[in-house]
Write an enzyme that holds these catalytic residues in place. Structure first.
Site, PDB file in Angstrom:
ATOM      1  N   ASN A  39      35.250  42.261  38.831  1.00 43.12           N
ATOM      2  CA  ASN A  39      34.880  42.320  40.247  1.00 43.12           C
ATOM      3  C   ASN A  39      36.183  42.401  41.041  1.00 43.12           C
ATOM      4  O   ASN A  39      36.889  41.405  41.162  1.00 43.12           O
ATOM      5  CB  ASN A  39      34.081  41.060  40.613  1.00 43.12           C
ATOM      6  CG  ASN A  39      33.848  40.931  42.103  1.00 43.12           C
ATOM      7  OD1 ASN A  39      34.048  41.883  42.860  1.00 43.12           O
ATOM      8  ND2 ASN A  39      33.437  39.745  42.533  1.00 43.12           N
ATOM      9  N   LYS A  93      36.571  42.887  44.169  1.00 46.89           N
ATOM     10  CA  LYS A  93      36.464  42.380  45.551  1.00 46.89           C
ATOM     11  C   LYS A  93      37.110  43.390  46.508  1.00 46.89           C
ATOM     12  O   LYS A  93      37.064  44.587  46.245  1.00 46.89           O
ATOM     13  CB  LYS A  93      37.076  40.977  45.641  1.00 46.89           C
ATOM     14  CG  LYS A  93      36.544  40.054  44.530  1.00 46.89           C
ATOM     15  CD  LYS A  93      36.916  38.622  44.707  1.00 46.89           C
ATOM     16  CE  LYS A  93      36.307  37.812  43.560  1.00 46.89           C
ATOM     17  NZ  LYS A  93      36.479  36.383  43.722  1.00 46.89           N
ATOM     18  N   GLU A 133      28.536  31.321  38.705  1.00 46.76           N
ATOM     19  CA  GLU A 133      29.905  31.197  39.201  1.00 46.76           C
ATOM     20  C   GLU A 133      30.010  29.956  40.092  1.00 46.76           C
ATOM     21  O   GLU A 133      29.655  30.013  41.281  1.00 46.76           O
ATOM     22  CB  GLU A 133      30.287  32.436  40.012  1.00 46.76           C
ATOM     23  CG  GLU A 133      30.245  33.724  39.217  1.00 46.76           C
ATOM     24  CD  GLU A 133      31.121  34.789  39.846  1.00 46.76           C
ATOM     25  OE1 GLU A 133      32.015  35.289  39.150  1.00 46.76           O
ATOM     26  OE2 GLU A 133      30.928  35.100  41.037  1.00 46.76           O
ATOM     27  N   SER A 181      37.664  31.990  37.514  1.00 49.53           N
ATOM     28  CA  SER A 181      38.988  31.790  36.900  1.00 49.53           C
ATOM     29  C   SER A 181      39.015  32.082  35.395  1.00 49.53           C
ATOM     30  O   SER A 181      39.744  31.436  34.645  1.00 49.53           O
ATOM     31  CB  SER A 181      39.512  30.379  37.187  1.00 49.53           C
ATOM     32  OG  SER A 181      39.676  30.195  38.588  1.00 49.53           O
TER      33      SER A 181
END
Ligand code: PGA
Length: 254
Positions: A14, A16, A171, A216
């Site tokens: 991802n 972002k 998440e 993370s």
């Protein structure tokens, strides 16, 4: 190795709000490496929407890496300035879309019912949806992790969800971009509870829904996370921006 009978793993990046056209080289490098030495997982990169078509034309439609999007509108088209429909994303070459990421829940006040409608829009357009759930630090401290996650799961996954085209990403909000990772025990507990809830709702077919962990994930912890029962892959933010790191996570699948 995947657990017996478990769905094929998915490692999804991802990006972002990161990435310019020069960064298509990263996608090309990942696709090149994955194409050369097939790994024991499916691989996807969700760049910003500006790079979807460019990514697909750079690596080709049948590349070993699928391209996904990060959000979609619920409608197919219309007067929604600045929004993109699932159909438009599919037309640009996306094969999947992330919906309900905590940054969208937070930045844009997205609710479970909106996220459910977005997942339905994705299905309408023939896209896989990656539906995100996860508790905040405060909810965790109050002992509400499971209650929050199961409530989000129940309300965000559509009734008509199909196992092959539905992915759920757990998440924990406090683990995203912070370097803090949930313990394998914590992840096992949440993933086990999510699986049980999905099987109760959809029947045995729900064992085919891929449950990703995100927050993370990096090459150094991927092996441990991916070996947790009912973890069928990872949703990777920061570490997906560098080919070397992302490939390190992909290789943890074996
Ligand atoms: P992170 O992000 O890997 O940078 O923590 C994960 C995500 O938000 O999907």
């Amino acid at each position: 190795m995947s657990e017996a009978g478990a769905p094929r793993r998915l490692i999804a990046g991802n990006w972002k709000m990161n990435g310019f056209s020069r960064d298509l080289a990263t996608i090309e490098a990942v696709a090149g490496a994955v194409g050369q030495k097939p790994f024991n997982c499916d691989v996807m990169i969700c760049p910003p929407a500006t790079l979807i078509a460019g990514s697909v034309s750079t690596i080709g439609n049948n590349a070993a890496v699928a391209i996904g999007a990060q959000d979609c509108h619920v409608s197919a088209h219309g007067a929604h300035t600045g929004d993109l429909s699932a159909e438009m994303l599919a037309d640009a070459g996306a094969r999947a879309v992330i919906v309900g990421h905590s940054e969208r829940r937070g930045d844009h006040g997205e609710t479970d019912s909106l996220i459910c409608a977005k997942a339905k829009a994705a299905a309408r357009a023939g896209l896989i949806s990656i539906i995100c759930v996860g508790e905040t630090a405060g909810q965790r401290a109050a002992g509400l992790t499971q209650a929050v996650v199961l409530r989000q799961l129940a309300a965000s996954v559509p009734d008509a969800a199909q196992a092959e085209t539905t992915v759920v990403a757990y998440e924990p909000v406090w683990a995203i971009g912070t370097g803090q990772v949930a313990t394998p025990e914590d992840i096992a507990q949440v993933h086990g509870a999510m699986r049980a809830a999905l099987v109760e709702r959809f029947g045995a077919t729900a064992s085919g829904i891929r449950l990703l962990y995100g927050g993370s994930v990096k090459p150094s912890n991927a092996g441990e996370i991916l070996s947790v029962p009912d973890v069928n892959g990872a949703l990777v933010g920061g570490a997906s921006l560098k080919a070397e790191d992302f490939l390190g996570i992909i290789s943890a699948c074996g």
